[in-house]
Write an enzyme that holds these catalytic residues in place. Structure first.
Site, PDB file in Angstrom:
ATOM      1  N   SER A  59     -12.474 -32.451 -22.618  1.00  0.00           N
ATOM      2  CA  SER A  59     -13.036 -33.705 -23.293  1.00  0.00           C
ATOM      3  C   SER A  59     -12.191 -33.796 -24.722  1.00  0.00           C
ATOM      4  O   SER A  59     -10.899 -33.567 -24.842  1.00  0.00           O
ATOM      5  CB  SER A  59     -14.445 -33.625 -23.050  1.00  0.00           C
ATOM      6  OG  SER A  59     -14.443 -34.757 -23.875  1.00  0.00           O
ATOM      7  N   ASP A  70     -13.742 -40.515 -13.536  1.00  0.00           N
ATOM      8  CA  ASP A  70     -14.203 -39.714 -14.780  1.00  0.00           C
ATOM      9  C   ASP A  70     -14.822 -41.006 -15.589  1.00  0.00           C
ATOM     10  O   ASP A  70     -14.435 -42.732 -15.174  1.00  0.00           O
ATOM     11  CB  ASP A  70     -12.851 -39.968 -15.910  1.00  0.00           C
ATOM     12  CG  ASP A  70     -13.865 -38.844 -16.836  1.00  0.00           C
ATOM     13  OD1 ASP A  70     -14.630 -39.308 -17.803  1.00  0.00           O
ATOM     14  OD2 ASP A  70     -13.107 -37.721 -17.675  1.00  0.00           O
ATOM     15  N   HIS A  91      21.528 -24.327 -22.514  1.00  0.00           N
ATOM     16  CA  HIS A  91      21.029 -25.221 -23.099  1.00  0.00           C
ATOM     17  C   HIS A  91      19.870 -24.197 -24.101  1.00  0.00           C
ATOM     18  O   HIS A  91      19.153 -24.781 -26.100  1.00  0.00           O
ATOM     19  CB  HIS A  91      20.640 -26.990 -23.528  1.00  0.00           C
ATOM     20  CG  HIS A  91      22.013 -27.579 -22.991  1.00  0.00           C
ATOM     21  ND1 HIS A  91      21.726 -27.032 -21.437  1.00  0.00           N
ATOM     22  CD2 HIS A  91      22.939 -28.395 -23.585  1.00  0.00           C
ATOM     23  CE1 HIS A  91      23.538 -28.293 -21.425  1.00  0.00           C
ATOM     24  NE2 HIS A  91      23.797 -28.265 -22.544  1.00  0.00           N
TER      25      HIS A  91
END
Length: 657
Positions: A454, A529, A606
């Site tokens: 949270s 949630d 890269h």
């Protein structure tokens, strides 16, 4: 006989015979050399450890320990002085002074909650001598129960606790009380003076209750033993004293500091480290860019800034971190004590106090699993709790069940931690926690995992940004930014005030900080949630965890997360179950082997630093497959509400190439 010398190791001189001045001066000279004060009215016999020459008194550096047997006086050793003022009266006076000092320590001492059961692994080896300032531990049978206060201490504690609750209630209600008293005309001098007399009388009564509590503690041998160990630990921070003190759970304000933020040598030599003003934070951009910051503009903004400050330091902070409210902590105290006892007694947890750079004291708990056979015990998981979470009963249980070494800590103002939980204080606390893990606990940054639940995502992302060598970051039920969630619970007419207050004083910019971390990241989204959604729990697309994922992927893979990739990831995020998620994933025929080969070849050519330009020479179908593959690797769904504990099997390490 003017003088005779005994055949033993000592000399005996009867005084008053011969020349008194001669014998007096001779005895005074012997007394000066041996450190014993002699009087001409006594018969003194001096004893030394080895024979001396007849009729001579050896110098002090040549003689062993000396003792003096004095007729009519007490028995003395070493350099203690025997004189007319000595005797039982002096001993009784010293004992009385010591008893009064102990009584004062009991009156001013901390509240003792529990005495833990002593573990065999923590007992000192029998062959190791203790330090002079260490305190002998009691037998293990005395550690088996909660601390049992005597009746006087128990009732006095209840009265003082009730007074503390009333004071807290009056503190929070004081603005309304002052307004009411002002309207009724009770704030005049004639009314205030009698009230001050009542308040003074009440304070004197409470002081008397505190003294009675101290007497009750003084009569309790368990508390006297505890206060002796506490005082010895404050005088000498030896390992033995700390080990004995760890067997007690008491008011954390009196716990000695175990780690200081300046303790690492690298901090003292570095000029770019944190100062007493705090560690570095990302500052928000001004709301009106390009506006000249003239004196007139500052005066115009002053009322809004004052209002924002007052809102943030009164209502806003307590709404954002309800765990810092004293009344809530008082109600949760039995649960917190029980959770702490479980960590200490069952998990061999070690409590420690850390001093942050802002002066706040941070309460921590460390569980070491490096001695176990499980390989994950070599990794340390630092847990960052939610806005009403404490390490005693928080998300620390998930990595513990998974077998990891764990370091939990409480936000400033939570339980044993001091201060208030503003973003700057939160970052300062997280900094000293990470330093403690590295320099005191001995974990390398590559062996540290940050796990947050949270609102703990703010300190977790700050640590990831500030310590880039950390192994991984796991964010459970977290969000990207606080402003949308704050606007959700406040009236629409307050929109400007809420936005300004959050940006200036409560700016939890998790996504911005997370994008500055180059390591592996895993996001756990709760499909039901009810806290970090901006509409209703059933609307999974309003979950701010989605925005956190999109911000992260758009920063790391901007070419892949172009229009086509962004659209297909949003479709995948709309899935509220594993079946829907798998259906969308298979519809786009994602070839995981091909995605892995593309990413690995780009990394080999890269390097690993983000952002990557992979996907710029790829068709739309390839970018969509790659976007879905990356989203599925960075976010896992957990079908539960916000406060449901995460099972150990769902605690997984983030994906990395």
């Amino acid at each position: 006989m003017p003088l005779w010398a005994s055949q033993g190791p000592g000399l005996v001189w009867p005084l008053g015979l011969g020349s008194p001045g001669r014998w007096r001066s001779l005895l005074q000279d012997c007394g000066a050399r041996t450190g014993v004060r002699l009087h001409s009215a006594w018969v003194v016999q001096l004893h030394e450890n080895r024979p001396r020459q007849r009729g001579k008194c050896l110098p002090r550096h040549e003689a062993g320990p000396v003792r003096a047997d004095v007729k009519g006086t007490q028995y003395l050793r070493g350099r203690e002085r025997a004189g007319p003022a000595g005797g039982p009266e002096a001993g009784r006076a010293a004992a009385g002074a010591g008893a009064m000092a102990k009584l004062l320590s009991c009156v001013l001492g901390p509240r003792l909650y529990k005495i833990y059961r002593e573990r065999d692994s923590e007992r000192a080896p029998s062959g190791v001598p203790e330090t002079p300032t260490s305190v002998t531990a009691p037998p293990s049978s005395s550690w088996d129960t909660y601390y049992q206060p005597r009746a006087l201490e128990k009732h006095a504690d209840s009265i003082l606790a009730l007074a503390s609750v009333f004071w807290s209630i009056s503190y929070y209600s004081s603005p309304f009380a002052f307004f009411y008293l002002y309207r009724k005309g009770y704030l005049s001098l004639s009314k205030v003076v009698p009230f001050s007399h009542y308040a003074g009388t009440l304070l004197l009564l409470l002081a008397g209750v505190a003294c009675l509590r101290g007497i009750g503690r003084w009569t309790n041998p368990q508390y006297r033993q505890f206060i002796t160990i506490l005082e010895a630990t404050h005088r000498n921070h030896s390992a033995e004293n700390k080990r004995q003190l760890a067997n007690y759970n008491f008011d954390f304000k009196s716990w000695p500091v175990d780690f200081h933020w300046e303790e690492p040598s690298s901090r003292k030599e570095s000029r770019g480290g944190p100062s007493r003003q705090g560690v570095a934070l990302l500052r928000p951009e001004p709301l009106h860019r390009g506006t000249a910051d003239t004196l007139l503009n500052r005066v115009k903004k002053l009322p809004c800034q004052i209002t924002s400050y007052l809102v943030a330091h009164t209502l806003g902070r307590r709404m954002l971190y309800p765990g810092s409210v004293y009344l809530l902590q008082k109600a949760l105290m039995p649960v917190l004590l029980q959770g702490q006892a479980r960590l200490v007694e069952e998990c061999n947890g070690r409590r420690a106090k850390l001093l942050a750079c802002d002066g706040n004291e941070i309460d921590t708990m460390f569980v070491d699993r490096r001695g176990t056979a499980e390989p994950q015990g070599q990794k340390l998981v630092i847990c960052c709790e939610g806005n009403a979470g404490f390490y005693e009963v928080g998300c620390i249980s998930t990595p513990l069940e998974a077998g990891y070494s764990v370091l939990g800590w409480n936000h400033p103002g939570f339980a044993g931690s001091t201060g208030v939980p503003f973003p700057q204080n939160e970052a300062n606390a997280m900094d000293v926690v990470v330093q403690f893990a590295i320099h005191r606990l001995g974990f390398q940054p590559q062996d540290i995992i940050i796990y947050a639940w949270s609102i703990g995502g703010f300190t977790a992302t700050w640590a990831a940004m500030s310590y880039p060598d950390i192994s991984a970051v796991i964010l459970d039920a977290s969000f990207d930014d606080l402003v949308p969630l704050a606007l959700k619970v406040m009236p629409d007419s307050w929109r400007g005030l809420v936005t300004r207050t959050v940006r200036q004083h409560l700016n939890l910019n998790n996504a911005e900080q997370l994008c500055r971390y180059q390591g592996p990241v895993l996001l756990i989204r709760r499909t039901k949630d009810e806290i970090i959604t901006t509409t209703v729990p059933e609307d999974i697309m309003s979950n701010r965890g989605n925005d956190l994922l999109l911000r992260l992927l758009q920063y790391r893979y901007p070419r892949v997360m172009a229009e086509d990739g962004l659209r297909v990831v949003r479709q995948w995020l709309e899935a509220s179950s594993q079946l829907e998620e798998a259906s969308i994933y298979s519809r786009w025929e994602v070839e995981e082997d091909w995605c892995l080969s593309v990413l690995r070849s780009y990394q080999a050519e890269h390097g690993p630093d983000f952002p990557w330009s992979v996907g710029e020479d790829m068709d739309a179908d390839g970018r969509q497959q790659l976007a879905l593959f990356l989203a599925q690797k960075h976010l896992h769904n957990f079908e539960a509400t916000h406060c449901t504990p995460l099972p150990a099997q769902n605690f997984q390490m983030p994906w990395h190439l």
